[in-house]
Design a protein around this motif. Structure first.
Motif, short mmCIF file in Angstrom:
data_model
loop_
_atom_site.label_atom_id
_atom_site.label_comp_id
_atom_site.label_asym_id
_atom_site.label_seq_id
_atom_site.Cartn_x
_atom_site.Cartn_y
_atom_site.Cartn_z
N LYS A 13 0.80 -1.07 -0.15
CA LYS A 13 -0.02 0.13 0.04
C LYS A 13 0.63 1.26 0.05
O LYS A 13 0.68 1.98 -0.85
N THR A 31 -1.97 6.60 7.19
CA THR A 31 -2.81 6.51 8.47
C THR A 31 -2.11 5.69 9.30
O THR A 31 -2.25 5.77 10.73
N GLY A 32 -1.38 4.58 8.98
CA GLY A 32 -0.84 3.69 9.72
C GLY A 32 0.40 4.46 10.76
O GLY A 32 0.31 4.08 12.05
N ARG A 73 8.58 2.82 12.34
CA ARG A 73 8.64 1.54 11.38
C ARG A 73 9.28 0.32 12.22
O ARG A 73 9.22 -0.91 11.54
N ALA A 81 0.81 -0.55 17.91
CA ALA A 81 -0.42 0.26 16.86
C ALA A 81 -1.59 -0.66 16.54
O ALA A 81 -2.78 -0.08 16.72
N ALA A 85 -5.13 0.57 18.01
CA ALA A 85 -6.17 0.58 16.79
C ALA A 85 -7.59 -0.08 17.08
O ALA A 85 -8.60 0.31 16.37
N ARG A 91 -9.70 5.56 17.47
CA ARG A 91 -10.03 5.82 16.30
C ARG A 91 -10.82 6.96 16.04
O ARG A 91 -10.65 7.93 15.22
N ILE A 119 -9.78 3.40 5.06
CA ILE A 119 -10.06 4.73 4.37
C ILE A 119 -11.33 4.55 3.70
O ILE A 119 -12.24 5.67 3.47
N ARG A 167 -1.36 -9.93 13.68
CA ARG A 167 -1.90 -8.50 13.31
C ARG A 167 -2.90 -8.28 12.47
O ARG A 167 -3.75 -7.96 12.57
O1 DC Z 1 -0.23 0.16 7.77
P1 DC Z 1 0.62 -0.14 8.97
O2 DC Z 1 1.29 -1.45 9.37
O3 DC Z 1 1.50 1.05 9.42
O4 DC Z 1 -0.43 -0.05 10.30
C1 DC Z 1 -0.07 -0.19 11.78
C2 DC Z 1 -1.28 -0.69 12.34
O5 DC Z 1 -2.31 0.46 12.48
C3 DC Z 1 -2.11 -1.60 11.90
O6 DC Z 1 -1.87 -3.12 12.06
C4 DC Z 1 -3.62 -1.58 12.04
C5 DC Z 1 -3.51 0.09 12.45
N1 DC Z 1 -4.26 0.81 11.42
C6 DC Z 1 -5.61 1.25 11.56
O7 DC Z 1 -6.35 0.41 12.22
N2 DC Z 1 -6.42 1.70 10.57
C7 DC Z 1 -5.74 2.53 9.70
N3 DC Z 1 -6.35 3.14 8.62
C8 DC Z 1 -4.35 2.16 9.63
C9 DC Z 1 -3.69 1.52 10.37
#
Ligand code: DC
Length: 215
Positions: A13, A31-32, A73, A81, A85, A91, A119, A167
């Motif tokens: 992505k 957004t992650g 990272r 995260a 989340a 959220r 999204i 995850r």
């Molecule tokens: O895309 P990423 O691996 O950086 O995202 C890290 C975590 O954040 C992922 O396990 C779920 C959460 N996340 C989410 O719930 N909603 C989003 N829009 C982006 C990420």
């Protein structure tokens, strides 16, 4: 123009979103990174990322100026995260920032591309172009292992795979805004595609939706 890109970890992505942003003069929001920053702050406070009070406090007081920190990272940030989340108040606290970024992209950009998990379904349900990027679990774990090894991290694919399964499950099974393709999203399975092929397909979709050609 808003482009919504969703999908599981390691599907490509971010690579796709950054390239679309460059090519079509769009502002990019990973957004992650917002959830990673919240997760990391909770860890730094010495609290549990699954604790709603700590995570919600971290989300409501988040400083979004450090979203490109390499520390975000790391795998512990990714794990934290995915835990923060799953908390609805976290959220909710991040929603306005994301929507505002999409609707008012920083100048001189003429649109925005956001990547994440929700999204197309929650943050920008009216986005004219939604792409759900996916790939087989094994391929995603292989890519993520190489990415970590490239950064000099001693990653083992079986361990990366196990973390990814945990995850994925948390992201898919949570009640609020789970990882899912919107009904009107175009699904791109990138298991057998390289980054150029993924970009070409997405760029063609972008051009046909906007009638634009690349600068
Ligand atoms: O895309 P990423 O691996 O950086 O995202 C890290 C975590 O954040 C992922 O396990 C779920 C959460 N996340 C989410 O719930 N909603 C989003 N829009 C982006 C990420």
């Amino acid at each position: 123009m808003i482009v919504a890109i969703d999908g599981p970890a390691g599907a490509g992505k971010g690579t796709l979103a950054r390239r679309l942003a460059r090519e079509f003069n769009l502002a990019y929001l990973d957004t992650g990174a917002l959830y990673r920053a919240v997760g990391l702050r909770v860890l730094e406070m010495g609290a549990d990322p699954a604790d709603p009070a700590s995570a919600t406090h971290a989300a409501r007081t988040l400083d979004v100026s450090g979203l490109d920190s390499p520390r975000l990272r790391d795998e512990d940030a990714a794990d934290a995260a995915s835990k923060v989340a799953a908390i609805p108040a976290v959220r909710a606290a991040l929603l306005d920032f994301q929507r505002n970024f999409a609707k008012n992209p920083p100048s001189p950009c003429t649109g925005a591309v956001l990547d994440g998990r929700d999204i197309g379904t929650v943050v920008c349900p009216d986005a004219p172009l939604k792409i759900f990027v996916t790939a087989s679990l094994e391929e995603r774990a292989r890519r993520r292992t190489l990415e970590l090894q490239d950064k000099g991290i001693d990653a083992i694919q079986d361990r990366v795979l196990a973390d990814m399964i945990a995850r994925d499950e948390r992201d898919r099974d949570r009640k609020t805004a789970p990882l899912a393709a919107a009904n009107d999203a175009i699904v791109l399975d990138t298991t057998e595609m390289n980054a150029d092929a993924v970009f070409d397909r997405a760029a063609a979709l972008f051009r046909s939706r906007t009638g634009r050609i690349a600068d």
